[in-house]
Design an enzyme around this catalytic site. Structure first.
Site, mmCIF file in Angstrom:
data_model
loop_
_atom_site.group_PDB
_atom_site.id
_atom_site.type_symbol
_atom_site.label_atom_id
_atom_site.label_comp_id
_atom_site.label_asym_id
_atom_site.label_seq_id
_atom_site.Cartn_x
_atom_site.Cartn_y
_atom_site.Cartn_z
ATOM 1 N N HIS A 126 -0.463 7.559 4.891
ATOM 2 C CA HIS A 126 0.297 7.849 3.668
ATOM 3 C C HIS A 126 1.787 7.589 3.867
ATOM 4 O O HIS A 126 2.332 7.876 4.932
ATOM 5 C CB HIS A 126 0.066 9.300 3.227
ATOM 6 C CG HIS A 126 -1.249 9.470 2.553
ATOM 7 N ND1 HIS A 126 -2.432 9.527 3.244
ATOM 8 C CD2 HIS A 126 -1.566 9.558 1.243
ATOM 9 C CE1 HIS A 126 -3.419 9.656 2.384
ATOM 10 N NE2 HIS A 126 -2.919 9.666 1.164
ATOM 11 N N PRO A 127 2.421 7.075 2.820
ATOM 12 C CA PRO A 127 3.868 6.819 2.904
ATOM 13 C C PRO A 127 4.660 8.114 2.774
ATOM 14 O O PRO A 127 4.185 9.091 2.192
ATOM 15 C CB PRO A 127 4.137 5.912 1.698
ATOM 16 C CG PRO A 127 3.102 6.340 0.696
ATOM 17 C CD PRO A 127 1.872 6.678 1.523
ATOM 18 N N GLN A 178 4.382 7.944 -7.117
ATOM 19 C CA GLN A 178 5.730 8.422 -6.816
ATOM 20 C C GLN A 178 6.679 8.143 -7.983
ATOM 21 O O GLN A 178 7.522 8.979 -8.315
ATOM 22 C CB GLN A 178 6.245 7.813 -5.512
ATOM 23 C CG GLN A 178 5.519 8.378 -4.301
ATOM 24 C CD GLN A 178 6.262 8.159 -3.005
ATOM 25 O OE1 GLN A 178 7.488 8.064 -2.975
ATOM 26 N NE2 GLN A 178 5.522 8.093 -1.916
ATOM 27 N N ILE A 217 2.452 15.293 2.723
ATOM 28 C CA ILE A 217 1.581 14.776 1.674
ATOM 29 C C ILE A 217 1.399 15.838 0.601
ATOM 30 O O ILE A 217 1.034 16.977 0.893
ATOM 31 C CB ILE A 217 0.210 14.356 2.236
ATOM 32 C CG1 ILE A 217 0.407 13.266 3.291
ATOM 33 C CG2 ILE A 217 -0.711 13.878 1.107
ATOM 34 C CD1 ILE A 217 -0.826 12.931 4.073
ATOM 35 N N ALA A 244 0.032 15.823 -3.703
ATOM 36 C CA ALA A 244 -0.370 15.089 -4.899
ATOM 37 C C ALA A 244 0.733 15.303 -5.926
ATOM 38 O O ALA A 244 0.900 16.397 -6.450
ATOM 39 C CB ALA A 244 -1.711 15.602 -5.416
ATOM 40 N N VAL A 245 1.513 14.269 -6.177
ATOM 41 C CA VAL A 245 2.728 14.409 -6.983
ATOM 42 C C VAL A 245 2.472 14.436 -8.483
ATOM 43 O O VAL A 245 3.364 14.805 -9.249
ATOM 44 C CB VAL A 245 3.763 13.307 -6.646
ATOM 45 C CG1 VAL A 245 4.200 13.409 -5.195
ATOM 46 C CG2 VAL A 245 3.237 11.927 -6.976
#
Length: 162
Positions: free
Chosen positions: A64-65, A81, A113, A115-116
């Protein structure tokens, strides 16, 4: 109608960040009709991840970034994002994300991490600060739960079927 293997993997291979092995592991059950709807696909993919070795799950986490990063990332991550406004950070917010990313990585050895979807930049920064206080095992479990949540959102967007 069931898609062919290549079509299925092209569509679902990126649901779990840079981890097409998850979609590959469920393909045979899609092909034989055992997995016939979106909820079954979500559950099967989550089960594959949860049943993987710690090393494979850690590789998934590390795929993940970082949030608010200028690094190249998967299209789905860019959209997620951007949807949370992370591409519109003020200089102060960007600096805060960079500082928190560095501190989090130093503490846990993997990127933060969350969940945005549905969160604001402020919400995300607050979660960042709170989760820095977790111990490593709690944070790994939290990261995995967030990864499943992200995958669920991605699968909802993709739907199921031909």
């Amino acid at each position: 109608m069931t898609p062919d293997r290549a079509t299925f993997l092209a569509r679902y291979g990126g649901v779990y960040e840079a981890s097409p092995w998850v979609a590959e592991a469920v393909w045979s059950r899609v092909a034989d009709g055992t997995i016939a709807d979106l909820q079954a696909l979500k559950s099967a993919m989550a089960d594959v991840v949860d049943g993987a070795s710690h090393e494979a799950r850690m590789a998934l986490v590390r795929a993940h970034p970082e949030l608010a990063s200028r690094a190249r990332m998967a299209d789905a991550s860019v959209r997620e994002q951007s949807g949370a406004g992370l591409d519109q950070c003020s200089a102060e917010e960007f600096a805060a994300f960079q500082r928190l990313n560095a501190g989090y990585n130093a503490r846990f050895g993997f990127p933060f991490i969350v969940a945005v979807k549905g969160l604001t930049r402020g919400d995300i920064l607050e979660q960042f600060k709170l989760r820095l206080n977790n111990d490593a095992e709690v944070e790994f479990r939290t990261a995995m739960a967030q990864i499943h949540r992200i995958a669920g959102f991605r699968l909802d967007d993709l739907g199921f079927g031909a």
